[in-house]
Structures are given as C-alpha cells and as structure tokens.
Scaffold this motif. Sequence first.
Motif, PDB file in Angstrom:
ATOM      1  N   THR A  43      -6.380 -11.792  -8.167  1.00  0.00           N
ATOM      2  CA  THR A  43      -7.910 -12.253  -8.789  1.00  0.00           C
ATOM      3  C   THR A  43      -7.823 -10.931  -9.922  1.00  0.00           C
ATOM      4  N   GLU A  44      -8.454 -11.166 -10.826  1.00  0.00           N
ATOM      5  CA  GLU A  44      -7.862 -10.294 -11.906  1.00  0.00           C
ATOM      6  C   GLU A  44      -8.509  -8.657 -11.616  1.00  0.00           C
ATOM      7  N   ALA A  45      -9.425  -8.928 -10.592  1.00  0.00           N
ATOM      8  CA  ALA A  45      -9.879  -7.608  -9.863  1.00  0.00           C
ATOM      9  C   ALA A  45      -9.164  -6.958  -9.412  1.00  0.00           C
ATOM     10  N   ALA A  46      -7.723  -7.539  -8.989  1.00  0.00           N
ATOM     11  CA  ALA A  46      -6.470  -7.146  -8.454  1.00  0.00           C
ATOM     12  C   ALA A  46      -5.737  -6.160  -9.443  1.00  0.00           C
ATOM     13  N   GLN A  47      -6.197  -6.182 -10.473  1.00  0.00           N
ATOM     14  CA  GLN A  47      -5.081  -5.552 -11.466  1.00  0.00           C
ATOM     15  C   GLN A  47      -5.260  -4.157 -11.608  1.00  0.00           C
ATOM     16  N   PRO A  48      -6.674  -3.229 -10.940  1.00  0.00           N
ATOM     17  CA  PRO A  48      -6.263  -1.820 -11.056  1.00  0.00           C
ATOM     18  C   PRO A  48      -5.600  -1.711  -9.930  1.00  0.00           C
ATOM     19  N   ALA A  49      -5.960  -2.160  -8.325  1.00  0.00           N
ATOM     20  CA  ALA A  49      -5.361  -2.176  -7.703  1.00  0.00           C
ATOM     21  C   ALA A  49      -3.315  -1.706  -7.961  1.00  0.00           C
ATOM     22  N   LEU A  50      -3.363  -2.891  -8.738  1.00  0.00           N
ATOM     23  CA  LEU A  50      -1.651  -3.318  -9.069  1.00  0.00           C
ATOM     24  C   LEU A  50      -1.221  -2.324  -9.505  1.00  0.00           C
ATOM     25  N   ALA A  51      -2.391  -1.898 -10.567  1.00  0.00           N
ATOM     26  CA  ALA A  51      -1.432  -0.633 -11.549  1.00  0.00           C
ATOM     27  C   ALA A  51      -1.103   0.366 -11.079  1.00  0.00           C
ATOM     28  N   VAL A  52      -2.005   0.986 -10.205  1.00  0.00           N
ATOM     29  CA  VAL A  52      -2.090   2.010  -9.195  1.00  0.00           C
ATOM     30  C   VAL A  52      -1.445   1.988  -8.178  1.00  0.00           C
ATOM     31  N   LEU A  53      -0.102   0.689  -7.981  1.00  0.00           N
ATOM     32  CA  LEU A  53       0.673   0.668  -6.867  1.00  0.00           C
ATOM     33  C   LEU A  53       1.975   0.508  -8.134  1.00  0.00           C
ATOM     34  N   ARG A  54       2.203   0.547  -9.133  1.00  0.00           N
ATOM     35  CA  ARG A  54       2.831   0.431  -9.464  1.00  0.00           C
ATOM     36  C   ARG A  54       3.065   2.285 -10.610  1.00  0.00           C
ATOM     37  N   GLU A  55       2.419   2.359 -10.420  1.00  0.00           N
ATOM     38  CA  GLU A  55       2.589   4.487 -10.649  1.00  0.00           C
ATOM     39  C   GLU A  55       3.051   4.476  -9.513  1.00  0.00           C
ATOM     40  N   LEU A  56       2.338   4.432  -7.959  1.00  0.00           N
ATOM     41  CA  LEU A  56       2.770   4.705  -7.707  1.00  0.00           C
ATOM     42  C   LEU A  56       4.265   4.637  -6.359  1.00  0.00           C
ATOM     43  N   ALA A  57       4.464   3.465  -7.292  1.00  0.00           N
ATOM     44  CA  ALA A  57       6.280   3.322  -6.330  1.00  0.00           C
ATOM     45  C   ALA A  57       7.065   4.117  -8.142  1.00  0.00           C
ATOM     46  N   GLN A  58       7.101   3.991  -8.971  1.00  0.00           N
ATOM     47  CA  GLN A  58       7.283   4.857  -9.813  1.00  0.00           C
ATOM     48  C   GLN A  58       7.677   6.766  -9.377  1.00  0.00           C
ATOM     49  N   GLU A  59       6.852   7.023  -9.240  1.00  0.00           N
ATOM     50  CA  GLU A  59       6.460   8.351  -8.352  1.00  0.00           C
ATOM     51  C   GLU A  59       7.298   8.324  -7.285  1.00  0.00           C
ATOM     52  N   THR A  60       7.295   7.034  -6.037  1.00  0.00           N
ATOM     53  CA  THR A  60       8.229   7.869  -4.782  1.00  0.00           C
ATOM     54  C   THR A  60       9.359   7.700  -5.586  1.00  0.00           C
ATOM     55  N   ARG A  61       9.774   6.282  -6.667  1.00  0.00           N
ATOM     56  CA  ARG A  61      11.541   6.255  -6.648  1.00  0.00           C
ATOM     57  C   ARG A  61      11.790   7.711  -7.444  1.00  0.00           C
ATOM     58  N   GLU A  62      11.003   8.322  -8.194  1.00  0.00           N
ATOM     59  CA  GLU A  62      11.528   9.451  -8.975  1.00  0.00           C
ATOM     60  C   GLU A  62      11.760  10.383  -7.985  1.00  0.00           C
ATOM     61  N   GLN A  63      10.854  10.501  -7.183  1.00  0.00           N
ATOM     62  CA  GLN A  63      11.112  11.591  -5.968  1.00  0.00           C
ATOM     63  C   GLN A  63      12.664  11.320  -4.934  1.00  0.00           C
ATOM     64  N   ALA A  64      12.722  10.308  -4.796  1.00  0.00           N
ATOM     65  CA  ALA A  64      13.369   9.629  -3.912  1.00  0.00           C
ATOM     66  C   ALA A  64      14.741   9.817  -4.253  1.00  0.00           C
ATOM     67  N   MET A  65      14.974   9.568  -5.508  1.00  0.00           N
ATOM     68  CA  MET A  65      16.281   9.553  -7.147  1.00  0.00           C
ATOM     69  C   MET A  65      16.630  10.970  -8.054  1.00  0.00           C
ATOM     70  N   HIS A  66      15.595  12.247  -7.219  1.00  0.00           N
ATOM     71  CA  HIS A  66      15.651  13.482  -7.987  1.00  0.00           C
ATOM     72  C   HIS A  66      16.835  14.168  -7.834  1.00  0.00           C
ATOM     73  N   GLY A  67      17.157  14.815  -8.772  1.00  0.00           N
ATOM     74  CA  GLY A  67      18.755  14.839  -8.699  1.00  0.00           C
ATOM     75  C   GLY A  67      20.070  14.265  -9.217  1.00  0.00           C
ATOM     76  N   LEU A  68      20.434  12.575  -8.961  1.00  0.00           N
ATOM     77  CA  LEU A  68      20.959  11.880  -8.647  1.00  0.00           C
ATOM     78  C   LEU A  68      20.838  11.303 -10.557  1.00  0.00           C
ATOM     79  N   SER A  69      22.459  11.225 -10.478  1.00  0.00           N
ATOM     80  CA  SER A  69      22.348  10.565 -12.437  1.00  0.00           C
ATOM     81  C   SER A  69      22.293   9.566 -12.751  1.00  0.00           C
ATOM     82  N   GLU A  70      22.505   8.921 -13.503  1.00  0.00           N
ATOM     83  CA  GLU A  70      21.664   7.457 -13.837  1.00  0.00           C
ATOM     84  C   GLU A  70      23.099   7.022 -13.289  1.00  0.00           C
TER      85      GLU A  70
END
Length: 146
Positions: free
Chosen positions: A97-124
């Motif tokens: 539903t439309e009400a899920a969109q804020p939770a999805l935005a949070v999930l996307r942000e958290l996923a990005q933070e997690t990926r950044e931490q996991a890939m820290h120090g690795l080149s592209e």
Amino acid sequence: MNAKDHSATMSFELHSSARLLRRNFDRRAKEHGLSRSRWQVLWHLAQEEGMKQAELAERMDVAPISLTRQLDNLEQEGLVERQRDEQDRRCFRIYLTEAAQPALAVLRELAQETREQAMHGLSEQEVNQLQYLLSRVRQNLSCEEK
C-alpha cells in the motif's frame, strides 16, 4: 594451504560474511521497528508486487503458515493488501500500500549504509569483481534448484 583447504576457507568466509551482513542490517532495521520477517516481506514485494502468497513464501524460504501470520499483521497495519487472483479465486496476490512507502525508504537507506560498511576499503573494480564472482557461484548452485 592446498586447494581443498582454500575451498573450505572460502565457504566459511562466504557463510560468515552473509551472516554478518544480515545481522548488521537486522540491527539497523530493529532500531526502526522492522524485524527481519517484516522487512523481508516488504523488500520482496517491492521487488515484485502481486505475487501469490505461496510464491512469496517460497522466495523467502519460509513456511506458508508463518508468512500468513506476518501478512495478517502487515495487513492490519495497512502496509500490504491481499487481492483475489482473477484466474484462481482460491489464491490471493499481495500488494504494497502507499503506507508502506516510508518503511521502504528507510529499508533502502539502511541497505545502502550496510553495503557501504561491508565494502569499505574496496575499490570499485574489486566490488565489481566480487559481484561477478558471487553471481557465478550463485548460478553454479542454482543449477540444482531447477
């Protein structure tokens, strides 16, 4: 170290990395009131809405009864809705539903933070190579699933 030892070490590292990646993301999501079972349902539906409950349970690798309870809760909160399948009236298709969109935005942000931490120090280039190699491993293992 021989090839057999390298293979065993690689399997352990792969398993441990996946476990830590999930745990890191779970910790971040929990701070926002999103348990693994909740965010997994939302995440899978964001990838492909309109799946049948049975398809969603299979993708999540959970028992259908467990998913039913989770969907009941998410539906009560207004985050998902079930719609009867037009071809098979016994089945429901699940939509966000439309009400899920804020939770999805949070999930996307958290996923990005997690990926950044996991890939820290690795080149592209290293990240691209890792993605390519893991994709090949997944393809090798999924041959048996078909």
